[in-house]
Design a protein around this motif. Structure first.
Motif, short mmCIF file in Angstrom:
data_model
loop_
_atom_site.label_atom_id
_atom_site.label_comp_id
_atom_site.label_asym_id
_atom_site.label_seq_id
_atom_site.Cartn_x
_atom_site.Cartn_y
_atom_site.Cartn_z
N THR A 166 4.63 9.23 4.29
CA THR A 166 3.25 9.23 3.81
C THR A 166 2.56 7.98 4.32
OG1 THR A 166 3.88 10.41 1.78
CG2 THR A 166 1.77 9.23 1.76
N TYR A 167 1.30 8.12 4.73
CA TYR A 167 0.53 6.98 5.24
C TYR A 167 -0.46 6.51 4.18
CZ TYR A 167 2.39 8.02 9.89
OH TYR A 167 3.23 8.23 10.96
N TYR A 168 -0.31 5.27 3.79
CA TYR A 168 -1.23 4.66 2.85
C TYR A 168 -2.05 3.59 3.56
CZ TYR A 168 1.85 6.73 -0.69
OH TYR A 168 2.59 7.59 -1.45
N MET A 169 -3.22 3.31 3.02
CA MET A 169 -4.03 2.20 3.52
C MET A 169 -4.37 1.27 2.37
SD MET A 169 -7.56 2.20 5.79
CE MET A 169 -8.63 2.90 4.52
N TYR A 170 -3.97 0.02 2.54
CA TYR A 170 -4.33 -1.04 1.59
C TYR A 170 -5.52 -1.78 2.19
CZ TYR A 170 0.27 -0.13 -0.41
OH TYR A 170 1.37 0.47 -0.98
N TYR A 171 -6.51 -2.08 1.37
CA TYR A 171 -7.69 -2.76 1.91
C TYR A 171 -8.41 -3.50 0.78
CZ TYR A 171 -11.01 0.44 -0.26
OH TYR A 171 -11.77 1.13 -1.18
N GLY A 172 -9.32 -4.38 1.19
CA GLY A 172 -10.23 -4.96 0.22
C GLY A 172 -10.45 -6.45 0.34
N GLY A 173 -11.71 -6.83 0.19
CA GLY A 173 -12.10 -8.22 0.07
C GLY A 173 -12.75 -8.45 -1.28
N TRP A 174 -13.35 -9.65 -1.43
CA TRP A 174 -14.02 -10.02 -2.68
C TRP A 174 -13.07 -10.05 -3.87
CZ3 TRP A 174 -18.89 -6.40 -2.16
CH2 TRP A 174 -19.69 -6.84 -1.09
N GLY A 175 -11.78 -10.32 -3.62
CA GLY A 175 -10.85 -10.48 -4.72
C GLY A 175 -10.32 -9.20 -5.32
N HIS A 176 -10.50 -8.07 -4.63
CA HIS A 176 -10.00 -6.79 -5.14
C HIS A 176 -9.30 -6.03 -4.02
CE1 HIS A 176 -12.03 -6.93 -9.07
NE2 HIS A 176 -12.98 -7.57 -8.41
N CYS A 177 -8.21 -5.35 -4.35
CA CYS A 177 -7.46 -4.56 -3.37
C CYS A 177 -7.25 -3.15 -3.87
CB CYS A 177 -6.10 -5.21 -3.10
SG CYS A 177 -5.14 -4.37 -1.82
N ASN A 178 -7.54 -2.18 -3.04
CA ASN A 178 -7.29 -0.77 -3.32
C ASN A 178 -6.23 -0.22 -2.38
OD1 ASN A 178 -9.33 -0.59 -5.29
ND2 ASN A 178 -10.89 -0.08 -3.77
N VAL A 179 -5.57 0.85 -2.82
CA VAL A 179 -4.72 1.63 -1.94
C VAL A 179 -5.22 3.06 -1.97
CG1 VAL A 179 -2.99 2.08 -3.75
CG2 VAL A 179 -2.37 2.30 -1.33
N VAL A 180 -5.26 3.69 -0.79
CA VAL A 180 -5.64 5.09 -0.65
C VAL A 180 -4.59 5.80 0.19
CG1 VAL A 180 -8.12 4.65 -0.89
CG2 VAL A 180 -7.07 4.59 1.39
N LYS A 181 -4.57 7.12 0.09
CA LYS A 181 -3.64 7.93 0.88
C LYS A 181 -4.43 8.61 2.01
CE LYS A 181 -1.60 11.55 -0.99
NZ LYS A 181 -0.58 12.39 -1.71
N LEU A 182 -3.99 8.39 3.24
CA LEU A 182 -4.67 8.99 4.39
C LEU A 182 -4.23 10.43 4.59
CD1 LEU A 182 -4.25 5.96 6.81
CD2 LEU A 182 -6.38 6.68 5.71
N ASN A 183 -5.16 11.27 5.06
CA ASN A 183 -4.77 12.65 5.35
C ASN A 183 -4.03 12.74 6.68
OD1 ASN A 183 -6.73 12.55 7.35
ND2 ASN A 183 -8.14 13.99 6.35
N GLU A 184 -3.66 13.93 7.07
CA GLU A 184 -2.76 14.12 8.21
C GLU A 184 -3.30 13.58 9.52
OE1 GLU A 184 0.36 15.38 8.67
OE2 GLU A 184 0.61 15.36 6.50
N PHE A 192 -4.27 11.30 -4.84
CA PHE A 192 -2.92 11.10 -5.35
C PHE A 192 -2.59 12.23 -6.32
CE2 PHE A 192 -4.35 6.80 -4.21
CZ PHE A 192 -3.31 6.41 -3.37
N GLU A 193 -1.35 12.28 -6.80
CA GLU A 193 -0.92 13.36 -7.68
C GLU A 193 -1.75 13.44 -8.96
OE1 GLU A 193 3.24 13.13 -8.41
OE2 GLU A 193 3.80 13.54 -6.32
N ASP A 194 -2.27 12.30 -9.41
CA ASP A 194 -3.08 12.30 -10.63
C ASP A 194 -4.55 12.61 -10.37
OD1 ASP A 194 -3.94 9.99 -9.42
OD2 ASP A 194 -3.20 8.64 -10.97
N TYR A 198 -8.79 6.42 -5.20
CA TYR A 198 -8.64 4.98 -5.03
C TYR A 198 -7.85 4.41 -6.21
CZ TYR A 198 -12.56 5.57 -1.77
OH TYR A 198 -13.37 5.97 -0.75
N LYS A 199 -6.79 3.67 -5.89
CA LYS A 199 -6.04 2.97 -6.93
C LYS A 199 -6.16 1.47 -6.70
CE LYS A 199 -2.44 6.41 -7.95
NZ LYS A 199 -2.78 6.56 -9.38
#
Length: 326
Positions: A166-184, A192-194, A198-199
Protein backbone atom coordinates in the motif's frame (compact mmCIF):
# COMPACT_ATOMS: atom_id res chain seq x y z
CA UNK A 1 68.08 -12.36 9.71
CA UNK A 2 67.01 -13.55 6.29
CA UNK A 3 63.60 -14.61 7.75
CA UNK A 4 62.69 -11.23 9.25
CA UNK A 5 61.51 -9.49 6.06
CA UNK A 6 59.13 -12.29 4.93
CA UNK A 7 57.67 -12.41 8.45
CA UNK A 8 57.02 -8.65 8.36
CA UNK A 9 55.27 -9.03 5.01
CA UNK A 10 53.10 -11.80 6.43
CA UNK A 11 52.13 -9.69 9.43
CA UNK A 12 51.24 -6.77 7.16
CA UNK A 13 49.04 -9.00 5.00
CA UNK A 14 47.21 -10.33 8.06
CA UNK A 15 46.50 -6.82 9.34
CA UNK A 16 45.17 -5.77 5.92
CA UNK A 17 43.87 -8.97 4.27
CA UNK A 18 42.34 -7.10 1.33
CA UNK A 19 45.79 -6.01 0.21
CA UNK A 20 44.35 -2.58 -0.61
CA UNK A 21 45.70 0.75 0.48
CA UNK A 22 43.28 1.75 3.23
CA UNK A 23 44.10 5.41 2.74
CA UNK A 24 42.86 5.25 -0.86
CA UNK A 25 39.17 5.04 0.12
CA UNK A 26 37.18 7.78 -1.56
CA UNK A 27 34.67 9.80 0.46
CA UNK A 28 31.66 11.76 -0.73
CA UNK A 29 32.66 14.97 1.01
CA UNK A 30 30.06 17.38 2.38
CA UNK A 31 28.34 18.99 0.62
CA UNK A 32 28.07 16.09 -1.79
CA UNK A 33 27.61 18.35 -4.82
CA UNK A 34 27.95 22.04 -5.58
CA UNK A 35 25.12 24.53 -5.41
CA UNK A 36 22.32 25.73 -3.17
CA UNK A 37 20.10 22.70 -2.61
CA UNK A 38 17.81 21.78 0.27
CA UNK A 39 15.16 19.21 1.28
CA UNK A 40 16.99 16.29 -0.37
CA UNK A 41 14.99 13.17 -1.16
CA UNK A 42 17.34 10.20 -1.67
CA UNK A 43 16.35 6.93 -3.29
CA UNK A 44 17.93 3.94 -5.02
CA UNK A 45 16.73 3.02 -8.51
CA UNK A 46 18.42 -0.18 -9.72
CA UNK A 47 22.18 0.20 -9.31
CA UNK A 48 22.11 4.00 -9.00
CA UNK A 49 21.68 6.43 -6.13
CA UNK A 50 19.50 9.46 -6.77
CA UNK A 51 19.01 12.70 -4.86
CA UNK A 52 16.11 15.01 -5.70
CA UNK A 53 16.46 18.33 -3.84
CA UNK A 54 14.77 21.72 -3.72
CA UNK A 55 16.64 24.43 -5.60
CA UNK A 56 17.28 26.70 -2.64
CA UNK A 57 16.69 30.36 -3.49
CA UNK A 58 14.08 33.10 -3.13
CA UNK A 59 10.55 31.72 -3.56
CA UNK A 60 10.02 33.51 -6.88
CA UNK A 61 13.17 31.89 -8.27
CA UNK A 62 12.19 28.37 -7.23
CA UNK A 63 10.59 27.54 -10.56
CA UNK A 64 12.43 24.31 -11.45
CA UNK A 65 14.03 21.22 -9.95
CA UNK A 66 17.30 19.46 -10.68
CA UNK A 67 18.30 15.88 -9.80
CA UNK A 68 21.64 14.17 -9.14
CA UNK A 69 22.67 10.55 -9.75
CA UNK A 70 25.66 8.50 -8.59
CA UNK A 71 26.91 4.92 -8.85
CA UNK A 72 28.78 5.13 -5.54
CA UNK A 73 27.72 8.19 -3.42
CA UNK A 74 30.98 9.94 -4.41
CA UNK A 75 30.72 10.80 -8.12
CA UNK A 76 27.55 12.72 -8.95
CA UNK A 77 25.96 13.68 -12.27
CA UNK A 78 23.63 16.68 -12.45
CA UNK A 79 20.36 16.40 -14.39
CA UNK A 80 19.01 19.89 -14.98
CA UNK A 81 15.41 21.07 -14.94
CA UNK A 82 13.73 17.71 -14.64
CA UNK A 83 10.47 19.62 -14.05
CA UNK A 84 9.58 23.32 -14.03
CA UNK A 85 6.71 25.78 -13.96
CA UNK A 86 6.57 25.84 -17.76
CA UNK A 87 5.32 22.24 -17.58
CA UNK A 88 3.21 22.65 -14.43
CA UNK A 89 0.87 25.42 -15.55
CA UNK A 90 -0.74 25.97 -12.14
CA UNK A 91 2.64 26.34 -10.38
CA UNK A 92 4.03 29.87 -10.30
CA UNK A 93 6.73 29.78 -7.60
CA UNK A 94 8.09 27.96 -4.57
CA UNK A 95 8.50 24.47 -6.03
CA UNK A 96 9.63 22.50 -2.99
CA UNK A 97 10.65 19.22 -1.48
CA UNK A 98 10.42 16.45 -4.09
CA UNK A 99 9.02 13.10 -2.98
CA UNK A 100 9.86 10.29 -5.41
CA UNK A 101 8.87 6.68 -6.05
CA UNK A 102 8.75 4.22 -8.96
CA UNK A 103 5.82 1.97 -9.80
CA UNK A 104 4.93 -0.24 -12.76
CA UNK A 105 7.82 1.03 -14.88
CA UNK A 106 7.01 4.71 -14.30
CA UNK A 107 8.81 7.26 -12.13
CA UNK A 108 6.80 9.69 -10.05
CA UNK A 109 7.86 13.01 -8.55
CA UNK A 110 5.54 14.60 -6.02
CA UNK A 111 6.19 18.27 -5.30
CA UNK A 112 4.72 21.28 -3.56
CA UNK A 113 4.24 24.62 -5.29
CA UNK A 114 3.13 28.21 -4.64
CA UNK A 115 3.55 28.18 -0.83
CA UNK A 116 -0.23 27.84 -0.81
CA UNK A 117 -2.51 29.47 1.78
CA UNK A 118 -6.26 29.18 2.31
CA UNK A 119 -8.22 30.12 -0.82
CA UNK A 120 -5.18 30.02 -3.14
CA UNK A 121 -4.29 27.60 -5.93
CA UNK A 122 -1.30 25.42 -5.13
CA UNK A 123 -0.25 22.57 -2.89
CA UNK A 124 0.95 19.09 -3.77
CA UNK A 125 1.28 18.04 -7.40
CA UNK A 126 2.45 14.89 -9.19
CA UNK A 127 4.89 14.52 -12.09
CA UNK A 128 5.45 11.33 -14.09
CA UNK A 129 8.29 10.22 -16.38
CA UNK A 130 9.62 7.16 -18.16
CA UNK A 131 13.08 7.50 -16.61
CA UNK A 132 14.42 8.79 -13.27
CA UNK A 133 15.97 11.91 -14.79
CA UNK A 134 12.72 12.97 -16.41
CA UNK A 135 11.58 15.11 -18.01
CA UNK A 136 8.54 14.87 -15.74
CA UNK A 137 5.09 15.75 -17.04
CA UNK A 138 2.28 17.10 -14.90
CA UNK A 139 0.14 14.02 -14.27
CA UNK A 140 -3.03 15.79 -13.18
CA UNK A 141 -2.94 19.33 -14.53
CA UNK A 142 -3.95 20.50 -11.06
CA UNK A 143 -2.87 19.87 -7.46
CA UNK A 144 -3.51 16.47 -5.92
CA UNK A 145 -4.07 18.25 -2.59
CA UNK A 146 -4.90 21.96 -2.57
CA UNK A 147 -6.85 22.46 0.67
CA UNK A 148 -5.63 23.07 4.19
CA UNK A 149 -6.76 19.94 6.09
CA UNK A 150 -6.29 19.53 9.86
CA UNK A 151 -4.22 22.72 9.81
CA UNK A 152 -1.52 21.17 7.59
CA UNK A 153 -0.18 23.25 4.74
CA UNK A 154 0.06 20.82 1.75
CA UNK A 155 3.86 20.68 1.42
CA UNK A 156 6.77 18.34 2.20
CA UNK A 157 5.20 15.12 0.97
CA UNK A 158 6.89 11.74 1.47
CA UNK A 159 5.68 8.65 -0.40
CA UNK A 160 5.89 5.47 1.67
CA UNK A 161 5.40 1.92 0.37
CA UNK A 162 4.24 -0.29 3.23
CA UNK A 163 4.95 -4.01 3.65
CA UNK A 164 1.62 -4.91 2.01
CA UNK A 165 2.50 -2.67 -0.99
CA UNK A 166 0.00 0.00 0.00
CA UNK A 167 1.27 3.49 -0.85
CA UNK A 168 0.79 6.18 1.75
CA UNK A 169 1.74 9.84 1.62
CA UNK A 170 2.79 11.74 4.72
CA UNK A 171 2.79 15.50 4.35
CA UNK A 172 2.31 18.81 6.08
CA UNK A 173 3.74 22.07 7.29
CA UNK A 174 2.63 24.63 9.87
CA UNK A 175 3.10 22.12 12.69
CA UNK A 176 0.61 19.52 11.44
CA UNK A 177 1.12 16.20 9.63
CA UNK A 178 -1.45 14.13 7.75
CA UNK A 179 -1.28 10.71 6.17
CA UNK A 180 -3.36 9.75 3.13
CA UNK A 181 -3.64 6.59 1.04
CA UNK A 182 -2.80 6.96 -2.65
CA UNK A 183 -4.87 5.19 -5.28
CA UNK A 184 -3.43 2.71 -7.77
CA UNK A 185 -2.22 5.21 -10.37
CA UNK A 186 -1.47 8.13 -8.01
CA UNK A 187 -4.21 10.25 -9.55
CA UNK A 188 -6.22 10.54 -6.35
CA UNK A 189 -6.73 9.41 -2.77
CA UNK A 190 -8.52 6.31 -1.48
CA UNK A 191 -10.41 6.31 1.80
CA UNK A 192 -9.16 4.34 4.78
CA UNK A 193 -11.25 1.46 6.15
CA UNK A 194 -13.10 3.85 8.46
CA UNK A 195 -14.04 6.09 5.54
CA UNK A 196 -11.65 8.90 6.43
CA UNK A 197 -9.46 10.42 3.71
CA UNK A 198 -7.05 12.37 5.91
CA UNK A 199 -5.64 11.15 9.21
CA UNK A 200 -3.64 13.51 11.39
CA UNK A 201 -0.55 11.84 12.88
CA UNK A 202 1.26 14.89 14.30
CA UNK A 203 3.82 14.08 17.04
CA UNK A 204 5.01 16.54 19.67
CA UNK A 205 7.16 19.41 18.32
CA UNK A 206 6.55 18.44 14.69
CA UNK A 207 7.00 21.32 12.23
CA UNK A 208 7.47 19.82 8.73
CA UNK A 209 9.48 17.39 6.58
CA UNK A 210 8.04 13.94 7.47
CA UNK A 211 9.87 10.72 6.60
CA UNK A 212 9.12 7.05 7.30
CA UNK A 213 11.09 3.79 7.13
CA UNK A 214 10.84 0.27 8.56
CA UNK A 215 13.57 -1.50 10.53
CA UNK A 216 13.16 -4.81 12.35
CA UNK A 217 9.40 -4.60 11.90
CA UNK A 218 9.13 -1.18 13.55
CA UNK A 219 7.95 2.01 11.87
CA UNK A 220 10.39 4.89 12.31
CA UNK A 221 8.66 8.23 11.77
CA UNK A 222 10.96 11.24 11.42
CA UNK A 223 10.42 14.96 10.97
CA UNK A 224 12.01 18.42 11.19
CA UNK A 225 11.34 20.87 13.98
CA UNK A 226 12.42 24.40 14.81
CA UNK A 227 12.55 27.21 12.26
CA UNK A 228 14.08 26.46 8.85
CA UNK A 229 15.65 29.91 8.64
CA UNK A 230 17.43 29.62 11.98
CA UNK A 231 20.20 27.59 13.60
CA UNK A 232 17.79 25.48 15.68
CA UNK A 233 16.36 23.53 12.74
CA UNK A 234 16.81 19.83 13.57
CA UNK A 235 15.55 16.27 13.04
CA UNK A 236 13.63 14.19 15.60
CA UNK A 237 11.90 10.82 15.45
CA UNK A 238 9.42 8.37 16.96
CA UNK A 239 8.93 4.60 16.71
CA UNK A 240 5.61 2.76 16.39
CA UNK A 241 4.15 -0.64 15.57
CA UNK A 242 1.84 0.95 13.00
CA UNK A 243 2.22 3.38 10.09
CA UNK A 244 -0.54 5.42 11.75
CA UNK A 245 1.14 5.71 15.14
CA UNK A 246 0.75 6.68 17.86
CA UNK A 247 4.06 8.47 17.36
CA UNK A 248 5.57 9.40 20.70
CA UNK A 249 8.63 11.59 20.31
CA UNK A 250 11.93 9.82 21.10
CA UNK A 251 14.22 12.82 20.69
CA UNK A 252 16.54 14.77 18.40
CA UNK A 253 19.13 12.90 16.33
CA UNK A 254 20.47 15.65 14.03
CA UNK A 255 21.13 19.28 14.94
CA UNK A 256 23.60 22.11 14.45
CA UNK A 257 27.29 21.78 15.21
CA UNK A 258 29.13 25.07 15.78
CA UNK A 259 32.21 23.58 14.11
CA UNK A 260 30.44 22.17 11.04
CA UNK A 261 27.14 23.84 10.13
CA UNK A 262 23.79 25.13 11.32
CA UNK A 263 20.14 24.64 10.41
CA UNK A 264 20.53 20.90 9.81
CA UNK A 265 17.25 19.29 8.80
CA UNK A 266 14.66 18.28 6.22
CA UNK A 267 16.21 14.94 5.51
CA UNK A 268 15.67 11.53 3.96
CA UNK A 269 17.23 8.14 4.70
CA UNK A 270 19.08 5.67 2.48
CA UNK A 271 19.31 2.00 3.40
CA UNK A 272 21.92 0.03 1.47
CA UNK A 273 20.27 -3.14 0.07
CA UNK A 274 21.00 -6.42 1.90
CA UNK A 275 22.81 -4.59 4.72
CA UNK A 276 21.93 -2.77 7.92
CA UNK A 277 23.80 0.32 6.72
CA UNK A 278 21.79 3.54 6.90
CA UNK A 279 22.72 7.03 5.74
CA UNK A 280 20.95 10.29 6.47
CA UNK A 281 20.78 12.78 3.59
CA UNK A 282 19.96 16.32 4.74
CA UNK A 283 20.63 19.99 4.22
CA UNK A 284 22.56 22.38 6.43
CA UNK A 285 23.70 25.99 6.32
CA UNK A 286 27.47 26.59 6.12
CA UNK A 287 28.86 28.42 9.15
CA UNK A 288 30.01 31.38 7.08
CA UNK A 289 26.57 31.94 5.51
CA UNK A 290 23.79 34.16 6.84
CA UNK A 291 21.51 34.03 3.78
CA UNK A 292 18.56 31.85 4.77
CA UNK A 293 18.49 30.38 1.27
CA UNK A 294 22.10 29.21 1.22
CA UNK A 295 21.67 25.56 2.12
CA UNK A 296 23.71 22.61 0.89
CA UNK A 297 23.04 18.88 0.64
CA UNK A 298 25.07 16.53 2.85
CA UNK A 299 25.20 12.85 3.78
CA UNK A 300 26.40 11.15 6.95
CA UNK A 301 26.18 7.78 8.65
CA UNK A 302 23.10 7.00 10.75
CA UNK A 303 23.44 4.24 13.36
CA UNK A 304 21.34 2.47 15.99
CA UNK A 305 21.97 1.17 19.50
CA UNK A 306 21.23 -2.40 20.60
CA UNK A 307 17.65 -1.44 21.46
CA UNK A 308 16.94 0.03 18.04
CA UNK A 309 17.18 3.67 19.10
CA UNK A 310 18.74 6.03 16.58
CA UNK A 311 22.05 7.40 17.83
CA UNK A 312 22.83 11.11 17.48
CA UNK A 313 24.27 11.76 14.02
CA UNK A 314 27.75 13.24 13.81
CA UNK A 315 27.92 15.80 11.02
CA UNK A 316 31.17 15.73 9.05
CA UNK A 317 32.98 17.42 6.21
CA UNK A 318 34.21 14.00 4.98
CA UNK A 319 30.78 12.51 4.33
CA UNK A 320 30.64 8.76 3.71
CA UNK A 321 32.90 6.26 1.90
CA UNK A 322 32.22 5.14 -1.64
CA UNK A 323 29.53 2.46 -1.73
CA UNK A 324 29.01 1.05 -5.25
CA UNK A 325 25.73 -0.79 -5.75
CA UNK A 326 27.17 -3.28 -8.25
Amino acid sequence: MRFIFPILLLLAACSNPSGKNEESTEYSGNPVFDGWYADPEAIIYGDTYWIYPTYSDEFDKQVFMDAFSSPDLVNWTKHERIIDTAEVKWAKRAMWAPGVISKSGKYYLFFAANDVHEGEIGGIGVGVADQPEGPFEDLLGEPLINEIINGAQPIDQYIFKDKDETYYMYYGGWGHCNVVKLNEDFTGLDPFEDGEIYKEVTPDDYVEGPFMFIRDGKYYFMWSEGGWTGPDYRVAYAVSDSPFGPFEREGVILEQDDKIGRGAGHHSVLKIPETDDFYIVYHRRPLEESDRNHRVTCIDKMEFDQNGKILPVTMTFEGVPAKPLK
